[in-house]
Scaffold this motif. Sequence first.
Motif, PDB file in Angstrom:
ATOM      1  N   PHE A  94       0.832  -1.281  -0.220  1.00  0.00           N
ATOM      2  CA  PHE A  94       0.269   0.014   0.049  1.00  0.00           C
ATOM      3  C   PHE A  94       0.876   1.223   0.053  1.00  0.00           C
ATOM      4  O   PHE A  94       1.405   1.505   0.975  1.00  0.00           O
ATOM      5  CB  PHE A  94      -0.881  -0.140   1.053  1.00  0.00           C
ATOM      6  CG  PHE A  94      -2.248   1.064   0.931  1.00  0.00           C
ATOM      7  CD1 PHE A  94      -3.389   0.743   0.661  1.00  0.00           C
ATOM      8  CD2 PHE A  94      -1.718   2.218   1.429  1.00  0.00           C
ATOM      9  CE1 PHE A  94      -4.285   1.532   0.584  1.00  0.00           C
ATOM     10  CE2 PHE A  94      -2.815   3.231   1.043  1.00  0.00           C
ATOM     11  CZ  PHE A  94      -4.143   3.023   0.976  1.00  0.00           C
ATOM     12  N   ASP A  95       0.955   1.970  -1.019  1.00  0.00           N
ATOM     13  CA  ASP A  95       1.829   3.162  -1.468  1.00  0.00           C
ATOM     14  C   ASP A  95       1.120   4.413  -1.293  1.00  0.00           C
ATOM     15  O   ASP A  95       0.209   4.553  -2.239  1.00  0.00           O
ATOM     16  CB  ASP A  95       2.519   2.886  -2.610  1.00  0.00           C
ATOM     17  CG  ASP A  95       3.789   4.122  -2.800  1.00  0.00           C
ATOM     18  OD1 ASP A  95       3.697   4.807  -2.044  1.00  0.00           O
ATOM     19  OD2 ASP A  95       4.430   4.128  -3.827  1.00  0.00           O
ATOM     20  N   GLY A  96       1.138   5.079  -0.292  1.00  0.00           N
ATOM     21  CA  GLY A  96       0.585   6.389  -0.217  1.00  0.00           C
ATOM     22  C   GLY A  96       1.163   7.365  -1.073  1.00  0.00           C
ATOM     23  O   GLY A  96       0.578   8.452  -1.182  1.00  0.00           O
ATOM     24  N   ASN A  97       2.002   7.412  -1.635  1.00  0.00           N
ATOM     25  CA  ASN A  97       2.675   8.028  -2.773  1.00  0.00           C
ATOM     26  C   ASN A  97       2.987   9.508  -2.416  1.00  0.00           C
ATOM     27  O   ASN A  97       2.790  10.505  -3.084  1.00  0.00           O
ATOM     28  CB  ASN A  97       1.772   7.781  -3.949  1.00  0.00           C
ATOM     29  CG  ASN A  97       2.440   7.616  -5.168  1.00  0.00           C
ATOM     30  OD1 ASN A  97       3.543   7.648  -5.597  1.00  0.00           O
ATOM     31  ND2 ASN A  97       1.445   7.861  -6.325  1.00  0.00           N
ATOM     32  N   GLY A  98       3.141   9.782  -0.989  1.00  0.00           N
ATOM     33  CA  GLY A  98       3.249  10.887  -0.372  1.00  0.00           C
ATOM     34  C   GLY A  98       2.139  11.520  -0.114  1.00  0.00           C
ATOM     35  O   GLY A  98       1.846  12.941   0.219  1.00  0.00           O
ATOM     36  N   HIS A  99       0.909  10.970  -0.307  1.00  0.00           N
ATOM     37  CA  HIS A  99      -0.431  11.639   0.048  1.00  0.00           C
ATOM     38  C   HIS A  99      -0.931  11.290   1.708  1.00  0.00           C
ATOM     39  O   HIS A  99      -0.323  10.496   2.198  1.00  0.00           O
ATOM     40  CB  HIS A  99      -1.471  11.210  -0.902  1.00  0.00           C
ATOM     41  CG  HIS A  99      -1.226  11.539  -2.406  1.00  0.00           C
ATOM     42  ND1 HIS A  99      -1.188  12.937  -2.645  1.00  0.00           N
ATOM     43  CD2 HIS A  99      -0.731  11.116  -3.285  1.00  0.00           C
ATOM     44  CE1 HIS A  99      -0.969  13.116  -3.953  1.00  0.00           C
ATOM     45  NE2 HIS A  99      -0.530  11.898  -4.318  1.00  0.00           N
ATOM     46  N   THR A 100      -1.828  12.065   1.840  1.00  0.00           N
ATOM     47  CA  THR A 100      -2.319  11.775   3.139  1.00  0.00           C
ATOM     48  C   THR A 100      -4.012  11.327   3.200  1.00  0.00           C
ATOM     49  O   THR A 100      -4.703  11.449   2.322  1.00  0.00           O
ATOM     50  CB  THR A 100      -2.420  12.967   4.100  1.00  0.00           C
ATOM     51  OG1 THR A 100      -3.043  14.149   3.538  1.00  0.00           O
ATOM     52  CG2 THR A 100      -1.141  13.514   4.482  1.00  0.00           C
ATOM     53  N   ILE A 101      -4.207  10.521   4.231  1.00  0.00           N
ATOM     54  CA  ILE A 101      -5.752  10.234   4.285  1.00  0.00           C
ATOM     55  C   ILE A 101      -6.221  11.004   5.600  1.00  0.00           C
ATOM     56  O   ILE A 101      -5.587  10.808   6.742  1.00  0.00           O
ATOM     57  CB  ILE A 101      -5.971   9.055   4.424  1.00  0.00           C
ATOM     58  CG1 ILE A 101      -5.629   7.924   3.228  1.00  0.00           C
ATOM     59  CG2 ILE A 101      -7.508   8.271   4.932  1.00  0.00           C
ATOM     60  CD1 ILE A 101      -5.645   6.599   3.291  1.00  0.00           C
ATOM     61  N   SER A 102      -7.074  11.561   5.688  1.00  0.00           N
ATOM     62  CA  SER A 102      -7.623  12.543   6.553  1.00  0.00           C
ATOM     63  C   SER A 102      -8.804  12.209   7.232  1.00  0.00           C
ATOM     64  O   SER A 102      -9.688  11.978   6.600  1.00  0.00           O
ATOM     65  CB  SER A 102      -7.522  14.005   6.364  1.00  0.00           C
ATOM     66  OG  SER A 102      -7.771  15.191   7.259  1.00  0.00           O
ATOM     67  N   GLY A 103      -9.079  12.335   8.385  1.00  0.00           N
ATOM     68  CA  GLY A 103     -10.301  12.170   9.150  1.00  0.00           C
ATOM     69  C   GLY A 103     -11.044  10.697   9.294  1.00  0.00           C
ATOM     70  O   GLY A 103     -12.117  10.403   9.113  1.00  0.00           O
ATOM     71  N   LEU A 104      -9.910   9.839   9.377  1.00  0.00           N
ATOM     72  CA  LEU A 104     -10.344   8.439   9.821  1.00  0.00           C
ATOM     73  C   LEU A 104     -11.079   8.566  11.156  1.00  0.00           C
ATOM     74  O   LEU A 104     -10.658   8.917  12.253  1.00  0.00           O
ATOM     75  CB  LEU A 104      -9.215   7.534   9.977  1.00  0.00           C
ATOM     76  CG  LEU A 104      -8.651   7.151   8.525  1.00  0.00           C
ATOM     77  CD1 LEU A 104      -7.593   6.178   9.062  1.00  0.00           C
ATOM     78  CD2 LEU A 104      -9.521   6.659   7.673  1.00  0.00           C
ATOM     79  N   TYR A 105     -12.273   7.613  11.128  1.00  0.00           N
ATOM     80  CA  TYR A 105     -12.960   7.758  12.562  1.00  0.00           C
ATOM     81  C   TYR A 105     -13.428   6.174  12.599  1.00  0.00           C
ATOM     82  O   TYR A 105     -14.514   6.094  11.731  1.00  0.00           O
ATOM     83  CB  TYR A 105     -13.954   8.612  12.750  1.00  0.00           C
ATOM     84  CG  TYR A 105     -14.880   8.478  13.870  1.00  0.00           C
ATOM     85  CD1 TYR A 105     -14.462   8.578  15.231  1.00  0.00           C
ATOM     86  CD2 TYR A 105     -16.273   7.564  13.587  1.00  0.00           C
ATOM     87  CE1 TYR A 105     -15.305   8.415  16.325  1.00  0.00           C
ATOM     88  CE2 TYR A 105     -17.055   7.560  14.982  1.00  0.00           C
ATOM     89  CZ  TYR A 105     -16.494   7.769  16.096  1.00  0.00           C
ATOM     90  OH  TYR A 105     -17.268   7.694  17.349  1.00  0.00           O
ATOM     91  N   GLY A 106     -12.829   5.426  13.299  1.00  0.00           N
ATOM     92  CA  GLY A 106     -13.018   4.047  13.256  1.00  0.00           C
ATOM     93  C   GLY A 106     -12.206   3.367  14.404  1.00  0.00           C
ATOM     94  O   GLY A 106     -12.041   3.689  15.488  1.00  0.00           O
ATOM     95  N   TYR A 107     -12.394   1.830  14.172  1.00  0.00           N
ATOM     96  CA  TYR A 107     -11.704   0.832  14.983  1.00  0.00           C
ATOM     97  C   TYR A 107     -10.488   0.195  14.601  1.00  0.00           C
ATOM     98  O   TYR A 107     -10.530   0.174  13.273  1.00  0.00           O
ATOM     99  CB  TYR A 107     -12.952   0.188  15.664  1.00  0.00           C
ATOM    100  CG  TYR A 107     -13.364  -0.941  14.751  1.00  0.00           C
ATOM    101  CD1 TYR A 107     -12.865  -2.075  14.363  1.00  0.00           C
ATOM    102  CD2 TYR A 107     -14.378  -0.475  13.805  1.00  0.00           C
ATOM    103  CE1 TYR A 107     -13.523  -3.148  13.431  1.00  0.00           C
ATOM    104  CE2 TYR A 107     -14.983  -1.203  12.912  1.00  0.00           C
ATOM    105  CZ  TYR A 107     -14.298  -2.598  12.755  1.00  0.00           C
ATOM    106  OH  TYR A 107     -14.696  -3.284  11.707  1.00  0.00           O
ATOM    107  N   LYS A 108      -9.786  -0.187  15.386  1.00  0.00           N
ATOM    108  CA  LYS A 108      -8.879  -1.527  15.181  1.00  0.00           C
ATOM    109  C   LYS A 108      -7.565  -0.547  14.569  1.00  0.00           C
ATOM    110  O   LYS A 108      -6.259  -0.598  14.936  1.00  0.00           O
ATOM    111  CB  LYS A 108      -9.307  -2.462  14.112  1.00  0.00           C
ATOM    112  CG  LYS A 108      -8.425  -3.688  14.539  1.00  0.00           C
ATOM    113  CD  LYS A 108      -8.480  -4.230  15.718  1.00  0.00           C
ATOM    114  CE  LYS A 108      -8.629  -5.578  15.962  1.00  0.00           C
ATOM    115  NZ  LYS A 108      -8.425  -6.102  17.452  1.00  0.00           N
ATOM    116  N   GLY A 109      -7.798   0.033  13.435  1.00  0.00           N
ATOM    117  CA  GLY A 109      -6.577   0.659  12.856  1.00  0.00           C
ATOM    118  C   GLY A 109      -6.879   0.944  11.164  1.00  0.00           C
ATOM    119  O   GLY A 109      -8.012   0.599  10.863  1.00  0.00           O
ATOM    120  N   PHE A 110      -6.027   1.735  10.510  1.00  0.00           N
ATOM    121  CA  PHE A 110      -6.385   2.000   9.118  1.00  0.00           C
ATOM    122  C   PHE A 110      -6.407   0.343   8.256  1.00  0.00           C
ATOM    123  O   PHE A 110      -7.164   0.126   7.705  1.00  0.00           O
ATOM    124  CB  PHE A 110      -5.422   2.529   8.183  1.00  0.00           C
ATOM    125  CG  PHE A 110      -5.597   2.685   6.934  1.00  0.00           C
ATOM    126  CD1 PHE A 110      -6.558   3.468   6.110  1.00  0.00           C
ATOM    127  CD2 PHE A 110      -4.646   2.329   6.023  1.00  0.00           C
ATOM    128  CE1 PHE A 110      -7.038   3.696   5.221  1.00  0.00           C
ATOM    129  CE2 PHE A 110      -4.791   2.444   4.484  1.00  0.00           C
ATOM    130  CZ  PHE A 110      -6.008   3.185   3.916  1.00  0.00           C
TER     131      PHE A 110
END
Length: 189
Positions: A94-110
Amino acid sequence: PADAKGTQTFYAKWWHYPQMVGDCYELGDEGELILFSSFVDSLYRYSVNRPTLCTKLTNDIVLNKNVLVDGKLDSSKISSFVQWFPLNNYQGVFDGNGHTISGLYGYKGFFGKIESGNLVIKNLGIVDSHISGGNDVGGVVGEMYGKSLVIANSYFEGVVKGYENVGGLIGYTGRSQTLVLSSYHRGLV
């Protein structure tokens, strides 16, 4: 409703499954990320032969805005948050390619629980996020039982809450060979 009067406006948001470019799935918006999570869940839940995947982000992705206020969960907005369901049993890169994921609201982890195989996470930033659960909770990976886990050039900025085996990047690694390079967590655990 039948008793509604006057002009009414309805909004719809169209989502589509991510496309494969070469050998990799490319994710560029929240809809693709959410549908990809569902795809991964069904692929690994019902498949005996678990394929190795390649995934790349092509843009910054925002699932929810302002999940955290002053470093704490904004509880006044919880009912409006899109809940994140983790990528379970993902195998591959899983390559984020220098990008971000914002606003995770959940359980366990990404990534939630990885039961087998190898997982490489690189060049990924996860920000303004709140992950909670019971045991084995991490900002990036909740629990890893696969052969190997590599997290490189990645970070999690947010809150991670749980009871046992809780970490900013990784909650628990069982029998896995684990390597974390140039990565960090900033926030409360």
